[in-house]
Design a protein around this motif. Structure first.
Motif, PDB file in Angstrom:
ATOM      1  N   VAL A 169      14.104   6.713  20.311  1.00 50.94           N
ATOM      2  CA  VAL A 169      15.433   6.115  20.506  1.00 50.94           C
ATOM      3  C   VAL A 169      16.301   6.338  19.273  1.00 50.94           C
ATOM      4  CG1 VAL A 169      16.647   3.946  20.968  1.00 50.94           C
ATOM      5  CG2 VAL A 169      14.438   4.384  22.042  1.00 50.94           C
ATOM      6  N   ARG A 170      15.650   6.484  18.126  1.00 49.61           N
ATOM      7  CA  ARG A 170      16.362   6.662  16.864  1.00 49.61           C
ATOM      8  C   ARG A 170      17.261   7.893  16.871  1.00 49.61           C
ATOM      9  NH1 ARG A 170      12.170   7.436  13.956  1.00 49.61           N
ATOM     10  NH2 ARG A 170      11.620   5.233  13.735  1.00 49.61           N
ATOM     11  N   SER A 171      16.952   8.865  17.671  1.00 52.57           N
ATOM     12  CA  SER A 171      17.723  10.107  17.679  1.00 52.57           C
ATOM     13  C   SER A 171      18.838  10.115  18.729  1.00 52.57           C
ATOM     14  CB  SER A 171      16.791  11.300  17.936  1.00 52.57           C
ATOM     15  OG  SER A 171      16.150  11.183  19.199  1.00 52.57           O
ATOM     16  N   THR A 172      18.980   9.058  19.518  1.00 60.34           N
ATOM     17  CA  THR A 172      20.015   9.030  20.550  1.00 60.34           C
ATOM     18  C   THR A 172      21.386   8.823  19.923  1.00 60.34           C
ATOM     19  OG1 THR A 172      19.783   6.645  20.911  1.00 60.34           O
ATOM     20  CG2 THR A 172      18.367   8.113  22.206  1.00 60.34           C
ATOM     21  N   TRP A 173      22.424   9.239  20.656  1.00 58.59           N
ATOM     22  CA  TRP A 173      23.780   9.136  20.123  1.00 58.59           C
ATOM     23  C   TRP A 173      24.205   7.679  19.977  1.00 58.59           C
ATOM     24  CZ3 TRP A 173      27.585   6.601  22.756  1.00 58.59           C
ATOM     25  CH2 TRP A 173      27.373   6.381  24.122  1.00 58.59           C
ATOM     26  N   LEU A 174      23.771   6.803  20.897  1.00 55.93           N
ATOM     27  CA  LEU A 174      24.140   5.386  20.813  1.00 55.93           C
ATOM     28  C   LEU A 174      23.524   4.742  19.572  1.00 55.93           C
ATOM     29  CD1 LEU A 174      25.488   2.894  21.998  1.00 55.93           C
ATOM     30  CD2 LEU A 174      23.423   2.522  23.390  1.00 55.93           C
ATOM     31  N   TYR A 175      22.252   5.030  19.335  1.00 60.18           N
ATOM     32  CA  TYR A 175      21.562   4.478  18.165  1.00 60.18           C
ATOM     33  C   TYR A 175      22.227   4.965  16.884  1.00 60.18           C
ATOM     34  CZ  TYR A 175      17.414   2.824  15.572  1.00 60.18           C
ATOM     35  OH  TYR A 175      16.554   2.150  14.740  1.00 60.18           O
ATOM     36  N   ARG A 176      22.472   6.263  16.820  1.00 55.66           N
ATOM     37  CA  ARG A 176      23.101   6.831  15.621  1.00 55.66           C
ATOM     38  C   ARG A 176      24.535   6.328  15.456  1.00 55.66           C
ATOM     39  NH1 ARG A 176      19.993   9.312  11.645  1.00 55.66           N
ATOM     40  NH2 ARG A 176      18.085   9.990  12.669  1.00 55.66           N
ATOM     41  N   GLY A 177      25.227   6.148  16.571  1.00 52.77           N
ATOM     42  CA  GLY A 177      26.596   5.649  16.485  1.00 52.77           C
ATOM     43  C   GLY A 177      26.655   4.238  15.937  1.00 52.77           C
ATOM     44  N   LEU A 178      25.765   3.369  16.422  1.00 53.43           N
ATOM     45  CA  LEU A 178      25.727   2.008  15.910  1.00 53.43           C
ATOM     46  C   LEU A 178      25.267   1.987  14.452  1.00 53.43           C
ATOM     47  CD1 LEU A 178      24.297   0.105  19.007  1.00 53.43           C
ATOM     48  CD2 LEU A 178      26.544  -0.223  17.958  1.00 53.43           C
ATOM     49  N   HIS A 187       0.833  -1.192   0.000  1.00 49.55           N
ATOM     50  CA  HIS A 187       0.000   0.000   0.000  1.00 49.55           C
ATOM     51  C   HIS A 187       0.869   1.243   0.000  1.00 49.55           C
ATOM     52  CE1 HIS A 187      -3.452  -2.466   0.591  1.00 49.55           C
ATOM     53  NE2 HIS A 187      -3.080  -2.865   1.791  1.00 49.55           N
ATOM     54  N   GLY A 188       0.524   2.211  -0.829  1.00 48.91           N
ATOM     55  CA  GLY A 188       1.194   3.501  -0.784  1.00 48.91           C
ATOM     56  C   GLY A 188       2.578   3.529  -1.366  1.00 48.91           C
ATOM     57  N   VAL A 189       2.915   2.594  -2.263  1.00 48.95           N
ATOM     58  CA  VAL A 189       4.244   2.618  -2.847  1.00 48.95           C
ATOM     59  C   VAL A 189       4.410   3.867  -3.702  1.00 48.95           C
ATOM     60  CG1 VAL A 189       5.758   1.482  -4.496  1.00 48.95           C
ATOM     61  CG2 VAL A 189       4.506   0.130  -2.836  1.00 48.95           C
ATOM     62  N   ARG A 190       5.537   4.536  -3.577  1.00 47.54           N
ATOM     63  CA  ARG A 190       5.803   5.721  -4.360  1.00 47.54           C
ATOM     64  C   ARG A 190       7.261   5.736  -4.761  1.00 47.54           C
ATOM     65  NH1 ARG A 190       8.686   9.485  -1.430  1.00 47.54           N
ATOM     66  NH2 ARG A 190       8.675   9.218   0.812  1.00 47.54           N
ATOM     67  N   LEU A 191       7.592   6.556  -5.739  1.00 46.45           N
ATOM     68  CA  LEU A 191       8.981   6.756  -6.106  1.00 46.45           C
ATOM     69  C   LEU A 191       9.612   7.717  -5.117  1.00 46.45           C
ATOM     70  CD1 LEU A 191       8.757   7.047  -9.971  1.00 46.45           C
ATOM     71  CD2 LEU A 191       9.422   5.076  -8.604  1.00 46.45           C
ATOM     72  N   SER A 192      10.878   7.488  -4.811  1.00 48.38           N
ATOM     73  CA  SER A 192      11.571   8.347  -3.855  1.00 48.38           C
ATOM     74  C   SER A 192      13.033   8.421  -4.235  1.00 48.38           C
ATOM     75  CB  SER A 192      11.425   7.778  -2.434  1.00 48.38           C
ATOM     76  OG  SER A 192      12.120   8.540  -1.502  1.00 48.38           O
ATOM     77  N   THR A 193      13.712   9.347  -3.611  1.00 50.66           N
ATOM     78  CA  THR A 193      15.144   9.475  -3.840  1.00 50.66           C
ATOM     79  C   THR A 193      15.885   8.397  -3.085  1.00 50.66           C
ATOM     80  OG1 THR A 193      15.302  10.993  -1.980  1.00 50.66           O
ATOM     81  CG2 THR A 193      14.972  11.955  -4.160  1.00 50.66           C
ATOM     82  N   ARG A 194      17.165   8.233  -3.448  1.00 48.40           N
ATOM     83  CA  ARG A 194      17.992   7.252  -2.758  1.00 48.40           C
ATOM     84  C   ARG A 194      18.120   7.602  -1.284  1.00 48.40           C
ATOM     85  NH1 ARG A 194      21.108   3.709  -5.580  1.00 48.40           N
ATOM     86  NH2 ARG A 194      21.115   3.981  -7.829  1.00 48.40           N
ATOM     87  N   GLY A 195      18.343   6.604  -0.509  1.00 49.11           N
ATOM     88  CA  GLY A 195      18.534   6.838   0.904  1.00 49.11           C
ATOM     89  C   GLY A 195      18.911   5.556   1.601  1.00 49.11           C
ATOM     90  N   ARG A 196      19.253   5.649   2.868  1.00 48.66           N
ATOM     91  CA  ARG A 196      19.553   4.491   3.688  1.00 48.66           C
ATOM     92  C   ARG A 196      18.581   4.465   4.851  1.00 48.66           C
ATOM     93  NH1 ARG A 196      24.774   2.142   2.828  1.00 48.66           N
ATOM     94  NH2 ARG A 196      24.390   1.014   4.772  1.00 48.66           N
ATOM     95  N   SER A 197      18.314   3.291   5.325  1.00 50.36           N
ATOM     96  CA  SER A 197      17.482   3.141   6.505  1.00 50.36           C
ATOM     97  C   SER A 197      18.383   3.126   7.729  1.00 50.36           C
ATOM     98  CB  SER A 197      16.675   1.840   6.425  1.00 50.36           C
ATOM     99  OG  SER A 197      16.136   1.521   7.686  1.00 50.36           O
ATOM    100  N   VAL A 198      18.276   4.139   8.567  1.00 53.58           N
ATOM    101  CA  VAL A 198      19.094   4.209   9.775  1.00 53.58           C
ATOM    102  C   VAL A 198      18.757   3.043  10.694  1.00 53.58           C
ATOM    103  CG1 VAL A 198      17.507   5.738  11.022  1.00 53.58           C
ATOM    104  CG2 VAL A 198      19.937   5.738  11.600  1.00 53.58           C
ATOM    105  N   GLU A 199      17.504   2.564  10.634  1.00 57.57           N
ATOM    106  CA  GLU A 199      17.097   1.452  11.489  1.00 57.57           C
ATOM    107  C   GLU A 199      17.839   0.168  11.137  1.00 57.57           C
ATOM    108  OE1 GLU A 199      14.095   4.575  11.286  1.00 57.57           O
ATOM    109  OE2 GLU A 199      14.988   3.332   9.721  1.00 57.57           O
ATOM    110  N   LEU A 200      17.929  -0.119   9.841  1.00 60.58           N
ATOM    111  CA  LEU A 200      18.604  -1.347   9.436  1.00 60.58           C
ATOM    112  C   LEU A 200      20.117  -1.222   9.569  1.00 60.58           C
ATOM    113  CD1 LEU A 200      16.395  -2.452   6.412  1.00 60.58           C
ATOM    114  CD2 LEU A 200      16.282  -3.165   8.795  1.00 60.58           C
ATOM    115  N   ASP A 201      20.645  -0.015   9.383  1.00 59.47           N
ATOM    116  CA  ASP A 201      22.059   0.194   9.672  1.00 59.47           C
ATOM    117  C   ASP A 201      22.342  -0.003  11.168  1.00 59.47           C
ATOM    118  OD1 ASP A 201      23.202   0.640   7.168  1.00 59.47           O
ATOM    119  OD2 ASP A 201      22.647   2.754   7.165  1.00 59.47           O
ATOM    120  N   PHE A 202      21.398   0.353  12.006  1.00 59.80           N
ATOM    121  CA  PHE A 202      21.528   0.117  13.450  1.00 59.80           C
ATOM    122  C   PHE A 202      21.632  -1.378  13.734  1.00 59.80           C
ATOM    123  CE2 PHE A 202      19.081  -0.985  17.322  1.00 59.80           C
ATOM    124  CZ  PHE A 202      19.923  -0.454  18.286  1.00 59.80           C
ATOM    125  N   VAL A 203      20.809  -2.179  13.064  1.00 61.80           N
ATOM    126  CA  VAL A 203      20.870  -3.637  13.235  1.00 61.80           C
ATOM    127  C   VAL A 203      22.233  -4.154  12.796  1.00 61.80           C
ATOM    128  CG1 VAL A 203      19.878  -5.845  12.524  1.00 61.80           C
ATOM    129  CG2 VAL A 203      18.388  -3.902  12.979  1.00 61.80           C
TER     130      VAL A 203
END
Length: 387
Positions: A280-289, A5-21
């Motif tokens: 939690v996504r905006s914390t320094w630990l989350y962003r660092g990982l 649902h709601g698929v759209r075209l978008s610019t390139r990007g990375r998922s900070v959540e999956l980079d955290f994993v």
């Protein structure tokens, strides 16, 4: 085929959540391999326990996340067009994986840190998980290489019969059961090394990630239903942590059913992180990982070079009479810094330029598609950017 649902075209990007994993996975892998100073203090052992106990589990997390991300590239295409572009997929994977990988092999061939017959032909043929290699960390890359030749062939066959999401999941679940049965038989026969290293015994972790990607791209209503059950997801992750803490020391148990249990728990963790990171996504630990996750492939390839400096510091500290409680954090931190710097530099020098070349020569023909989730969604940017 049913699209998200709601698929759209978008610019390139990375998922900070999956980079955290990814950051969590590479952190525990490094901690497992790095050498430490023996202090004789119990509390230091407690601090070290998470680092020194879960390196293999970090690789299992990489497998499940890789299945979700890379398998998702093919599932997304299948959901959109009903076909699988295996040739372009494989070529793009080659540009992603091989330049940095062969740079590592070339370095070791020139540097002479290992006798060439202990790694060269094994790694050049991607058979190091079967025949062994003195560059020990590369065994898991062979498993993934084999799997990503197998997966497009499997999906092309299933696409020929125009199977929908439910049928795809049933087929992959059946394969997982076959792999689990084969691995349990290997463990029962005493082949613990094979159960750990061989592709045919490890691919269920990747397949379970692909099954999660099938739900994500082709069964959005199920994804949203599961994602909404935050307490159930937290409970699944709590059970995963209990398994890691109490069951993984039992090698035969963990190498038989444990890898499958871990993959299922990691799927719950991936959904939880994607959909419920919140503030939690905006914390320094989350962003660092998450930053660490961006360079995780380069770090994984090169982190073993930090071991020799670590040993040097250990011996130097002992010779100079440096108190063990002072040397312990210095030695450990030095190895982390060296590995991260090497991973960062090699990623910038090798991996990223080849990715730009890949995108120029073999662009993603599907377009930069992202799924706009309902309120609370955490997936932003293009999955291709981190796969």
């Amino acid at each position: 085929m049913k699209l998200m649902h709601g698929v759209r075209l978008s610019t390139r990007g990375r998922s900070v959540e999956l980079d955290f994993v990814r950051g969590i996975a590479i952190f525990v892998v490094m901690g497992y391999h790095f050498h430490t100073v023996r202090t004789g203090h119990a509390w230091v052992g407690i601090l070290e326990y998470p680092l020194k106990s879960f390196g293999h589990e970090g690789v299992n997390l990489f497998f499940t996340l890789s299945g979700f991300l890379v398998g998702g590239l093919l599932l997304r295409q299948y959901a959109q067009s009903g076909r699988i572009g295996a040739r372009r997929f494989i070529v793009r994977r080659i540009f992603k994986i091989w330049p940095a990988y062969y740079a590592l092999i070339l370095f070791h061939a020139i540097a002479g840190r290992h006798p060439r017959d202990t790694f060269l032909w094994q790694n050049l043929t991607h058979m190091q998980n079967y025949f062994g290699t003195s560059i020990a960390q590369t065994w898991s890359l062979a498993v993934e290489e084999h799997f990503y030749l197998f997966l497009p062939a499997l999906l092309i066959l299933l696409a020929h019969f125009k199977l929908r999401a439910n049928a795809l999941i049933v087929v992959m679940a059946t394969l997982c059961l076959i792999v689990l049965g084969a691995r349990c038989a290997a463990v029962a026969s005493g082949d613990l090394e094979g159960a750990f290293n061989y592709t045919q015994y490890r691919m269920d972790s990747l397949l379970i990630g692909v099954m999660l990607a099938t739900v994500y791209w082709m069964k959005p209503e199920i994804w949203q239903t599961v994602a909404a059950k935050k307490r159930w997801l937290l409970g699944a992750v709590a059970l995963l942590l209990a398994w890691l803490a109490f069951a993984t020391p039992h090698v035969a148990l963990d190498e038989s059913v444990g890898y499958t249990i871990q993959a299922l728990g990691f799927c719950a963790f991936i959904v939880l992180v994607l959909e419920h990171s919140g503030r939690v996504r905006s914390t320094w630990l989350y962003r660092g990982l998450a930053w660490l996750g961006v360079y995780s492939y380069g770090i994984y390839l090169w982190h073993s070079l930090a071991l020799a400096p670590g040993d040097y510091l250990i011996h130097k500290a002992s010779a100079l009479g440096v108190p063990s409680l002072v040397a312990w954090p210095v030695v450990l931190a030095a190895q982390f810094v060296i590995a991260i710097v090497l991973g960062y530099l090699t990623t910038r020098a090798v991996e990223f330029p080849f990715l730009r070349l890949r995108d120029a020569l073999f662009p993603d023909m599907r377009g930069a598609v992202v799924a706009e989730r309902q309120e609370g969604s955490a997936v932003e940017g293009k999955v291709e950017g981190i796969a």
